[in-house]
Write an enzyme that holds these catalytic residues in place. Structure first.
Site, PDB file in Angstrom:
ATOM      1  N   CYS A 141       0.825  -1.216   0.000  1.00 47.99           N
ATOM      2  CA  CYS A 141       0.000   0.000   0.000  1.00 47.99           C
ATOM      3  C   CYS A 141       0.859   1.265   0.000  1.00 47.99           C
ATOM      4  O   CYS A 141       1.428   1.597  -1.030  1.00 47.99           O
ATOM      5  CB  CYS A 141      -1.003  -0.037   1.142  1.00 47.99           C
ATOM      6  SG  CYS A 141      -2.377   1.076   0.858  1.00 47.99           S
ATOM      7  N   HIS A 156      -3.059  -5.211   1.755  1.00 51.97           N
ATOM      8  CA  HIS A 156      -2.344  -5.425   3.023  1.00 51.97           C
ATOM      9  C   HIS A 156      -2.371  -6.885   3.481  1.00 51.97           C
ATOM     10  O   HIS A 156      -3.170  -7.223   4.358  1.00 51.97           O
ATOM     11  CB  HIS A 156      -3.004  -4.608   4.132  1.00 51.97           C
ATOM     12  CG  HIS A 156      -2.916  -3.132   3.987  1.00 51.97           C
ATOM     13  ND1 HIS A 156      -1.890  -2.387   4.515  1.00 51.97           N
ATOM     14  CD2 HIS A 156      -3.742  -2.253   3.374  1.00 51.97           C
ATOM     15  CE1 HIS A 156      -2.079  -1.112   4.241  1.00 51.97           C
ATOM     16  NE2 HIS A 156      -3.199  -0.993   3.543  1.00 51.97           N
ATOM     17  N   GLU A 189      -0.474  -8.204   5.499  1.00 59.94           N
ATOM     18  CA  GLU A 189      -0.097  -8.229   6.917  1.00 59.94           C
ATOM     19  C   GLU A 189      -1.301  -8.103   7.838  1.00 59.94           C
ATOM     20  O   GLU A 189      -1.200  -8.368   9.029  1.00 59.94           O
ATOM     21  CB  GLU A 189       0.939  -7.119   7.216  1.00 59.94           C
ATOM     22  CG  GLU A 189       0.417  -5.677   7.201  1.00 59.94           C
ATOM     23  CD  GLU A 189       0.282  -5.077   5.798  1.00 59.94           C
ATOM     24  OE1 GLU A 189       0.410  -5.823   4.793  1.00 59.94           O
ATOM     25  OE2 GLU A 189       0.043  -3.855   5.710  1.00 59.94           O
TER      26      GLU A 189
END
Ligand code: GLN
Length: 211
Positions: A94, A190, A192
């Site tokens: 991002c 994302h 994560e």
């Protein structure tokens, strides 16, 4: 000396390279956790000595204008460009994708980029209506199972150079949202923020290959 080099000297295994997460702003903790679960040793990077100690670096999601300002203030921008030019693997999610771009369509003020990938990136591209959304997408390199992609005020890749490998497009818009060029990887979403570590594992493999 990098941890990998240190291990080589002591003859220990090189199986767990050191993967840094740029820790100036953004979702650092989530990336550190994903790195750990992907078979590498995570290290938050705020200073030059830490940057010099990593075998690969992740630039997290957050606010690219703020991360850029802090990179300049902490005098990390040029050393980071130098390490990327010398072949250190990098991955940006991002805001991290924005920072890795060669060009931005609508950069804010004096925001610069690291130029690791020959691509033009549009910030906040999905617009207000789709400010944040989640979608299962197909992604090259992670296997047949779709990847649950979380987009938060996400960018997209407006234009990719001839040597950029397109790994994923967003099905609603057809826009490019994951790319790789050489040792640089970027996703507009994302990974994560999910429990799925397949993208981080691709990156850790890139770091291992390099090491
Ligand atoms: N829109 C943000 C930027 O320009 C990126 C958003 C994110 O990282 N979730 O940096």
């Amino acid at each position: 000396m990098s941890a990998i080099a240190a291990e080589a000297v002591t003859g220990e295994t090189t199986a767990r390279p050191v993967v840094g997460v740029l820790a100036l702003q953004g979702d650092v903790a989530e990336h550190l956790r994903a790195v750990d679960l992907s078979g590498a040793r995570p290290l938050p990077v705020r200073r030059l000595a830490e940057l010099e100690a990593v075998d690969g670096l992740i630039i997290p999601g957050g606010e690219s204008t703020t991360i850029w300002k802090l990179l300049s203030i902490f005098e990390l921008a040029d050393p980071l460009r130098g390490r990327i030019a010398a072949g250190m693997p990098v991955y940006g999610s991002c805001a991290g994708m924005i920072l890795l771009a060669g060009r931005l369509v609508d950069h804010a003020g004096d925001q610069e980029t690291l130029g690791a990938i020959d691509m033009t990136v549009r910030r906040n591209a999905f617009g207000r209506q789709l400010d944040s959304f989640e979608r299962d997408i197909a992604m090259r390199g992670v296997g047949d199972e779709p990847f649950h992609a979380v987009f938060i005020r996400a960018p997209w890749v407006e234009e990719a150079g001839p040597f950029v490998e397109i790994l994923a497009t967003e099905p609603g818009t057809g826009k490019i949202v994951a790319v790789r060029q050489g040792r640089a990887l970027a996703t507009a979403f994302h990974p994560e923020l999910t429990q799925d570590n397949r993208v981080h594992k691709i990156f850790v493999d890139m770091v291992r290959e390099r090491s």
